[in-house]
Design an enzyme around this catalytic site. Sequence first.
Site, PDB file in Angstrom:
ATOM      1  CB  SER A 242      -0.874  -0.001   1.252  1.00 36.78           C
ATOM      2  OG  SER A 242      -0.049   0.082   2.400  1.00 36.78           O
ATOM      3  CD  GLU A 265       4.840  -2.763  -7.855  1.00 39.74           C
ATOM      4  OE1 GLU A 265       5.589  -3.745  -7.887  1.00 39.74           O
ATOM      5  OE2 GLU A 265       3.627  -2.804  -8.101  1.00 39.74           O
ATOM      6  CB  CYS A 302       0.704  -3.339  -8.924  1.00 29.15           C
ATOM      7  SG  CYS A 302       1.698  -4.728  -9.398  1.00 29.15           S
TER       8      CYS A 302
HETATM    9  P1  NAP Z   1       0.447  -3.350   3.160  1.00 28.57           P
HETATM   10  O1  NAP Z   1      -0.587  -3.119   4.176  1.00 28.57           O
HETATM   11  O2  NAP Z   1       1.166  -2.157   2.677  1.00 28.57           O
HETATM   12  O3  NAP Z   1       1.486  -4.426   3.763  1.00 28.57           O
HETATM   13  C1  NAP Z   1       2.605  -4.884   3.026  1.00 28.57           C
HETATM   14  C2  NAP Z   1       3.693  -5.327   3.999  1.00 28.57           C
HETATM   15  O4  NAP Z   1       4.221  -4.196   4.686  1.00 28.57           O
HETATM   16  C3  NAP Z   1       3.218  -6.271   5.097  1.00 28.57           C
HETATM   17  O5  NAP Z   1       4.276  -7.149   5.410  1.00 28.57           O
HETATM   18  C4  NAP Z   1       2.930  -5.351   6.249  1.00 28.57           C
HETATM   19  O6  NAP Z   1       3.041  -6.016   7.484  1.00 28.57           O
HETATM   20  C5  NAP Z   1       4.018  -4.320   6.099  1.00 28.57           C
HETATM   21  N1  NAP Z   1       3.649  -2.985   6.561  1.00 28.57           N
HETATM   22  C6  NAP Z   1       2.598  -2.233   6.128  1.00 28.57           C
HETATM   23  N2  NAP Z   1       2.589  -1.041   6.760  1.00 28.57           N
HETATM   24  C7  NAP Z   1       3.663  -1.032   7.578  1.00 28.57           C
HETATM   25  C8  NAP Z   1       4.185  -0.092   8.494  1.00 28.57           C
HETATM   26  N3  NAP Z   1       3.596   1.080   8.699  1.00 28.57           N
HETATM   27  N4  NAP Z   1       5.302  -0.427   9.171  1.00 28.57           N
HETATM   28  C9  NAP Z   1       5.910  -1.630   9.002  1.00 28.57           C
HETATM   29  N5  NAP Z   1       5.444  -2.562   8.171  1.00 28.57           N
HETATM   30  C10 NAP Z   1       4.339  -2.273   7.458  1.00 28.57           C
HETATM   31  O7  NAP Z   1      -0.149  -4.050   1.873  1.00 28.57           O
HETATM   32  P2  NAP Z   1      -1.139  -5.287   1.720  1.00 28.57           P
HETATM   33  O8  NAP Z   1      -1.373  -5.933   3.040  1.00 28.57           O
HETATM   34  O9  NAP Z   1      -0.590  -6.106   0.670  1.00 28.57           O
HETATM   35  O10 NAP Z   1      -2.501  -4.666   1.185  1.00 28.57           O
HETATM   36  C11 NAP Z   1      -3.147  -3.531   1.740  1.00 28.57           C
HETATM   37  C12 NAP Z   1      -3.596  -2.585   0.617  1.00 28.57           C
HETATM   38  O11 NAP Z   1      -2.447  -2.248  -0.150  1.00 28.57           O
HETATM   39  C13 NAP Z   1      -4.549  -3.174  -0.411  1.00 28.57           C
HETATM   40  O12 NAP Z   1      -5.877  -3.065  -0.030  1.00 28.57           O
HETATM   41  C14 NAP Z   1      -4.254  -2.342  -1.629  1.00 28.57           C
HETATM   42  O13 NAP Z   1      -4.994  -1.158  -1.579  1.00 28.57           O
HETATM   43  C15 NAP Z   1      -2.810  -2.014  -1.516  1.00 28.57           C
HETATM   44  N6  NAP Z   1      -1.936  -2.869  -2.357  1.00 28.57           N
HETATM   45  C16 NAP Z   1      -1.508  -2.362  -3.515  1.00 28.57           C
HETATM   46  C17 NAP Z   1      -0.685  -3.130  -4.315  1.00 28.57           C
HETATM   47  C18 NAP Z   1      -0.172  -2.597  -5.586  1.00 28.57           C
HETATM   48  O14 NAP Z   1       0.640  -3.284  -6.194  1.00 28.57           O
HETATM   49  N7  NAP Z   1      -0.565  -1.451  -6.037  1.00 28.57           N
HETATM   50  C19 NAP Z   1      -0.295  -4.411  -3.942  1.00 28.57           C
HETATM   51  C20 NAP Z   1      -0.749  -4.911  -2.723  1.00 28.57           C
HETATM   52  C21 NAP Z   1      -1.569  -4.109  -1.948  1.00 28.57           C
HETATM   53  P3  NAP Z   1       1.920  -7.074   7.968  1.00 28.57           P
HETATM   54  O15 NAP Z   1       2.179  -8.330   7.213  1.00 28.57           O
HETATM   55  O16 NAP Z   1       2.213  -7.242   9.405  1.00 28.57           O
HETATM   56  O17 NAP Z   1       0.601  -6.452   7.679  1.00 28.57           O
END
Ligand code: NAP
Length: 519
Positions: A242, A265, A302
């Site tokens: 995200s 990314e 993505c």
């Molecule tokens: P995410 O919430 O950004 O998490 C990705 C990884 O980063 C996970 O391992 C997460 O830990 C860690 N993380 C997230 N925020 C953090 C922080 N503030 N400090 C330390 N570590 C952190 O992404 P996601 O779980 O894959 O999906 C959530 C949203 O991201 C989706 O709903 C979508 O909107 C977006 N997304 C976009 C793409 C793209 O390619 N554009 C791809 C995937 C997701 P945890 O495992 O502990 O949660």
Amino acid sequence: MTLQGTSIIGSGRGQGSESAGNSINPATNEALEPTYMAATSEELEQAVSLASEAFKTYRHTSGADKAQFLRSIAENIEASIEELVARMPLETGLPEMRVRGEAGRTCGQLRLFAGLVEEGSWVDARIDRAQPERQPLPKVDTRSMLRPLGPVAVFAASNFPLAFSTAGGDTASALAAGCPVIVKAHSSHSGTAEIVGLAIQKAVADCNLPDGVFSLVYGGGRTIGQALVKHPVIKAVGFTGSYAGGRALMDLAAARDEPIPVYAEMSAINPVVILPGAAEERGAQIAQGLHGSMTLGVGQFCTNPGLIFVHEDHADVIASETAKLVETSASSAMLNSGICDAYCGGLAALENNSGVKQLAKATAGEGSNQAVAALFQTDVQTFLTSEDLTHEVFGPASIIVTYKDEADMLKAIASLDGQLTASVHGTDEELTSNKCLAAIMEDRAGRLVYNGFPTGVEVCSSMVHGGPFPATSDGRSTSVGSMAIYRFTRAVCWQDCPEALLPAELQDGNPLGIQRSEV
Ligand code: NAP
């Protein structure tokens, strides 16, 4: 294989003292065994100090030995394919076919980097020989090449549990560059991460490499991931996820005493422009391709096409044909409940936006966390005054934006944030005459797609899976394809260095036979 539920620390296993939670089957909301234990701070410290120690030798490991290691990882993943097929669909809602396809891509990616480092010219060796007779001053001998940065932290992505996760592109490119890797597992596919992590651990042992070349840590509540990014031994970070997560890690890395690069990314909405001639010539066919691209992988790519620009006089066929297909799309479970909630919130915001019309919405099927495809329409004037319509809705939804005046469409594309891709459909004449659109697309995106759709990223040497911020944190980089290796390197120059101290790549006589730039 019995999953153990603990971190992989070099050649050993952690124990953990606090739960990092269980993976949840998104289609049923059932918790899957085992419960994963978060790495303790001591275990994290151990992984980091092993990586630091390993770097001292791994940085000098030859291209041939790194290639053998990368191929060995690929073979071990292939040997674990049935375990992955049994586990990954339960954790992600993704079908078996996807597991096999993504495993193939992951192994292909590892072998691409193996070939690159085995051949060796990627180091960009440059030699400027001394000219002692040069006037008015003699010229020194300078030689440079790319060297590995140091231990790298990789955050596994939820939406590619294999190709962008434990042994995905970030890990493969960092290992190929000569950097040890510590992966922070994604909490929604912990078992898949363990299976792949063990495949890498075995490859490290099989290839007699120092055991700190690879570790995999579990952690809930963000503590472990943040501690990793803040650790002085870590020299770069790879991330897919995200905007909020990527931005938080960028800020954390920039605030360190020694700031380090974060290759994140993040979000993209990937505009597609359908020019009038193309809409007239093959509107129904384009609609079919569009529907396939927007719903592929339940829209969780993505590169998902979120905005479709069409001239209002030619929008009917595109809108009605795509709407028909969207209406009858089967729903599927999303990767996890958080992603499904975010998607439903994004749909609700579009449904409640008075400037946006819902053209079609599929029906939810049985099971939990079902994403239904949806198609919306607005006009370019509304779009230009609604910043919220430029935000990524992660899932199978797209907005058709109609325009009357081409200048407004160009203005809308130019107003977008940085994107991974920009696509255009047109006749030959339309494409070649529209230089202005081509220039704007190049300015806004990392990959420009002609008469095609943005999903389906080829893994090859010319691929750019990057783009200006916030598509990625550093628009000069790519996370897919062999150029991804450059993210984890820095250039070093040797001046008047004795031959015996020079890396083989820079020695006289070119013992490795690589391509070099020499004067
Ligand atoms: P995410 O919430 O950004 O998490 C990705 C990884 O980063 C996970 O391992 C997460 O830990 C860690 N993380 C997230 N925020 C953090 C922080 N503030 N400090 C330390 N570590 C952190 O992404 P996601 O779980 O894959 O999906 C959530 C949203 O991201 C989706 O709903 C979508 O909107 C977006 N997304 C976009 C793409 C793209 O390619 N554009 C791809 C995937 C997701 P945890 O495992 O502990 O949660």
